[in-house]
Design a protein around this motif. Structure first.
Motif, PDB file in Angstrom:
ATOM      1  N   MET A 183       1.147  -1.857   0.289  1.00  0.00           N
ATOM      2  CA  MET A 183       0.003   0.173  -0.289  1.00  0.00           C
ATOM      3  C   MET A 183       0.879   0.967  -0.275  1.00  0.00           C
ATOM      4  SD  MET A 183      -3.147  -0.787   2.878  1.00  0.00           S
ATOM      5  CE  MET A 183      -4.895   0.269   2.236  1.00  0.00           C
ATOM      6  N   THR A 184       0.797   2.194  -0.586  1.00  0.00           N
ATOM      7  CA  THR A 184       0.950   3.199  -0.181  1.00  0.00           C
ATOM      8  C   THR A 184       1.039   4.379   0.295  1.00  0.00           C
ATOM      9  OG1 THR A 184      -0.293   4.632  -1.832  1.00  0.00           O
ATOM     10  CG2 THR A 184       1.266   2.989  -3.393  1.00  0.00           C
ATOM     11  N   TYR A 185       1.570   5.281   0.200  1.00  0.00           N
ATOM     12  CA  TYR A 185       1.321   6.576   1.718  1.00  0.00           C
ATOM     13  C   TYR A 185       0.039   6.873   1.268  1.00  0.00           C
ATOM     14  CZ  TYR A 185       5.804   5.422   3.607  1.00  0.00           C
ATOM     15  OH  TYR A 185       6.994   4.982   3.695  1.00  0.00           O
ATOM     16  N   ALA A 186      -0.112   7.229   0.069  1.00  0.00           N
ATOM     17  CA  ALA A 186      -1.165   7.718   0.032  1.00  0.00           C
ATOM     18  C   ALA A 186      -2.644   7.775   0.546  1.00  0.00           C
ATOM     19  CB  ALA A 186      -1.496   8.544  -1.817  1.00  0.00           C
ATOM     20  N   ARG A 187      -2.865   6.074  -0.168  1.00  0.00           N
ATOM     21  CA  ARG A 187      -4.359   5.277   0.379  1.00  0.00           C
ATOM     22  C   ARG A 187      -3.872   5.282   2.256  1.00  0.00           C
ATOM     23  NH1 ARG A 187      -4.875   0.147  -2.923  1.00  0.00           N
ATOM     24  NH2 ARG A 187      -6.225   1.278  -4.781  1.00  0.00           N
ATOM     25  N   LEU A 188      -2.574   5.371   2.930  1.00  0.00           N
ATOM     26  CA  LEU A 188      -2.984   5.152   4.034  1.00  0.00           C
ATOM     27  C   LEU A 188      -3.346   6.591   5.183  1.00  0.00           C
ATOM     28  CD1 LEU A 188      -0.345   3.429   5.399  1.00  0.00           C
ATOM     29  CD2 LEU A 188      -2.087   2.539   5.447  1.00  0.00           C
ATOM     30  N   PHE A 189      -2.763   8.097   4.488  1.00  0.00           N
ATOM     31  CA  PHE A 189      -2.766   8.945   4.303  1.00  0.00           C
ATOM     32  C   PHE A 189      -3.971   9.698   4.051  1.00  0.00           C
ATOM     33  CE2 PHE A 189      -2.026  13.447   3.911  1.00  0.00           C
ATOM     34  CZ  PHE A 189      -1.931  13.740   5.273  1.00  0.00           C
ATOM     35  N   ALA A 190      -4.558   9.489   2.970  1.00  0.00           N
ATOM     36  CA  ALA A 190      -5.722   9.738   2.674  1.00  0.00           C
ATOM     37  C   ALA A 190      -7.109  10.127   3.772  1.00  0.00           C
ATOM     38  CB  ALA A 190      -6.007   9.817   1.733  1.00  0.00           C
ATOM     39  N   PRO A 191      -7.024   8.329   4.212  1.00  0.00           N
ATOM     40  CA  PRO A 191      -8.839   8.266   5.492  1.00  0.00           C
ATOM     41  C   PRO A 191      -8.807   8.846   6.433  1.00  0.00           C
ATOM     42  CG  PRO A 191      -8.201   6.319   4.496  1.00  0.00           C
ATOM     43  CD  PRO A 191      -6.534   7.702   3.553  1.00  0.00           C
ATOM     44  N   LEU A 192      -7.113   9.493   7.308  1.00  0.00           N
ATOM     45  CA  LEU A 192      -6.776   9.885   8.207  1.00  0.00           C
ATOM     46  C   LEU A 192      -6.954  11.124   8.152  1.00  0.00           C
ATOM     47  CD1 LEU A 192      -5.189   9.659  11.270  1.00  0.00           C
ATOM     48  CD2 LEU A 192      -2.858  10.000   9.284  1.00  0.00           C
ATOM     49  N   ALA A 193      -6.111  11.970   6.940  1.00  0.00           N
ATOM     50  CA  ALA A 193      -6.360  13.045   6.843  1.00  0.00           C
ATOM     51  C   ALA A 193      -8.003  13.604   6.613  1.00  0.00           C
ATOM     52  CB  ALA A 193      -6.319  13.372   5.617  1.00  0.00           C
ATOM     53  N   VAL A 194      -8.604  12.574   5.599  1.00  0.00           N
ATOM     54  CA  VAL A 194     -10.001  13.620   6.154  1.00  0.00           C
ATOM     55  C   VAL A 194     -10.806  12.923   7.740  1.00  0.00           C
ATOM     56  CG1 VAL A 194     -12.519  12.094   5.059  1.00  0.00           C
ATOM     57  CG2 VAL A 194     -10.968  12.196   3.800  1.00  0.00           C
ATOM     58  N   THR A 195     -10.305  12.334   8.378  1.00  0.00           N
ATOM     59  CA  THR A 195     -11.030  12.038   9.259  1.00  0.00           C
ATOM     60  C   THR A 195     -10.536  13.276  10.380  1.00  0.00           C
ATOM     61  OG1 THR A 195     -11.098  10.052   9.471  1.00  0.00           O
ATOM     62  CG2 THR A 195     -10.313  10.663  12.035  1.00  0.00           C
ATOM     63  N   VAL A 196      -9.273  14.308  10.189  1.00  0.00           N
ATOM     64  CA  VAL A 196      -9.174  14.848  11.653  1.00  0.00           C
ATOM     65  C   VAL A 196      -9.620  16.401  10.207  1.00  0.00           C
ATOM     66  CG1 VAL A 196      -6.671  16.300  11.392  1.00  0.00           C
ATOM     67  CG2 VAL A 196      -6.388  13.642  11.660  1.00  0.00           C
ATOM     68  N   LEU A 197      -9.841  16.366   9.633  1.00  0.00           N
ATOM     69  CA  LEU A 197     -10.589  16.965   8.939  1.00  0.00           C
ATOM     70  C   LEU A 197     -11.780  17.137   9.485  1.00  0.00           C
ATOM     71  CD1 LEU A 197      -9.731  19.492   7.023  1.00  0.00           C
ATOM     72  CD2 LEU A 197     -10.776  17.993   5.321  1.00  0.00           C
ATOM     73  N   ALA A 198     -12.319  16.069   9.049  1.00  0.00           N
ATOM     74  CA  ALA A 198     -13.778  16.147  10.269  1.00  0.00           C
ATOM     75  C   ALA A 198     -14.173  16.600  11.122  1.00  0.00           C
ATOM     76  CB  ALA A 198     -14.083  14.790   9.662  1.00  0.00           C
ATOM     77  N   ILE A 199     -13.546  16.237  12.642  1.00  0.00           N
ATOM     78  CA  ILE A 199     -12.641  16.496  13.888  1.00  0.00           C
ATOM     79  C   ILE A 199     -12.596  18.096  13.741  1.00  0.00           C
ATOM     80  CG2 ILE A 199     -11.652  16.140  16.190  1.00  0.00           C
ATOM     81  CD1 ILE A 199     -11.113  13.473  15.033  1.00  0.00           C
ATOM     82  N   VAL A 200     -11.707  18.368  12.792  1.00  0.00           N
ATOM     83  CA  VAL A 200     -11.241  20.031  13.399  1.00  0.00           C
ATOM     84  C   VAL A 200     -12.485  20.656  12.484  1.00  0.00           C
ATOM     85  CG1 VAL A 200     -10.161  22.163  11.905  1.00  0.00           C
ATOM     86  CG2 VAL A 200      -9.358  20.196  13.480  1.00  0.00           C
ATOM     87  N   ALA A 201     -13.709  20.525  11.079  1.00  0.00           N
ATOM     88  CA  ALA A 201     -14.583  21.027  10.789  1.00  0.00           C
ATOM     89  C   ALA A 201     -16.051  21.208  12.625  1.00  0.00           C
ATOM     90  CB  ALA A 201     -14.973  20.564  10.214  1.00  0.00           C
ATOM     91  N   ALA A 202     -16.219  19.821  12.511  1.00  0.00           N
ATOM     92  CA  ALA A 202     -17.303  19.870  14.104  1.00  0.00           C
ATOM     93  C   ALA A 202     -16.765  20.810  14.924  1.00  0.00           C
ATOM     94  CB  ALA A 202     -16.914  18.273  14.294  1.00  0.00           C
ATOM     95  N   GLY A 203     -15.787  21.186  15.288  1.00  0.00           N
ATOM     96  CA  GLY A 203     -14.871  22.494  16.678  1.00  0.00           C
ATOM     97  C   GLY A 203     -16.118  23.600  15.338  1.00  0.00           C
ATOM     98  N   CYS A 204     -16.171  23.823  14.832  1.00  0.00           N
ATOM     99  CA  CYS A 204     -16.341  25.373  14.063  1.00  0.00           C
ATOM    100  C   CYS A 204     -17.503  25.828  13.349  1.00  0.00           C
ATOM    101  CB  CYS A 204     -15.589  24.971  13.029  1.00  0.00           C
ATOM    102  SG  CYS A 204     -14.135  24.953  13.045  1.00  0.00           S
ATOM    103  N   ARG A 205     -18.541  24.901  14.700  1.00  0.00           N
ATOM    104  CA  ARG A 205     -19.956  24.896  14.850  1.00  0.00           C
ATOM    105  C   ARG A 205     -20.714  26.905  15.003  1.00  0.00           C
ATOM    106  NH1 ARG A 205     -21.567  20.351  18.823  1.00  0.00           N
ATOM    107  NH2 ARG A 205     -20.267  21.174  19.718  1.00  0.00           N
ATOM    108  N   SER A 206     -21.348  26.679  14.145  1.00  0.00           N
ATOM    109  CA  SER A 206     -21.571  28.748  14.273  1.00  0.00           C
ATOM    110  C   SER A 206     -22.230  29.268  15.761  1.00  0.00           C
ATOM    111  CB  SER A 206     -22.955  28.514  13.685  1.00  0.00           C
ATOM    112  OG  SER A 206     -24.205  28.405  14.003  1.00  0.00           O
TER     113      SER A 206
END
Length: 62
Positions: A1-24
């Motif tokens: 497996m390449t790093y891109a396949r490992l990194f993509a789900p991790l990046a999406v998860t981190v982005l979702a957690i960060v976006a959850a803290g930005c509620r109006s």
């Protein structure tokens, strides 16, 4: 497996957690805290009737 396949789900998860803290409802709230200092909106002054009622209630506690 390449790093891109490992990194993509991790990046999406981190982005979702960060976006959850930005509620109006969490925007523009104070981040600092000073003990014993009211930092809310200034309340309107009490009316003479309210002052009289508070004074009477205080006298009942004596």
């Amino acid at each position: 497996m390449t790093y891109a396949r490992l990194f993509a789900p991790l990046a999406v998860t981190v982005l979702a957690i960060v976006a959850a803290g930005c509620r109006s409802e969490e925007q523009n709230r104070p981040l600092g805290f000073t003990p014993h200092v009211y930092q809310g909106e200034k309340l309107p002054p009490l009316t003479e009737q309210q002052n009289r009622e508070l004074r009477e209630r205080g006298n009942l506690m004596r």
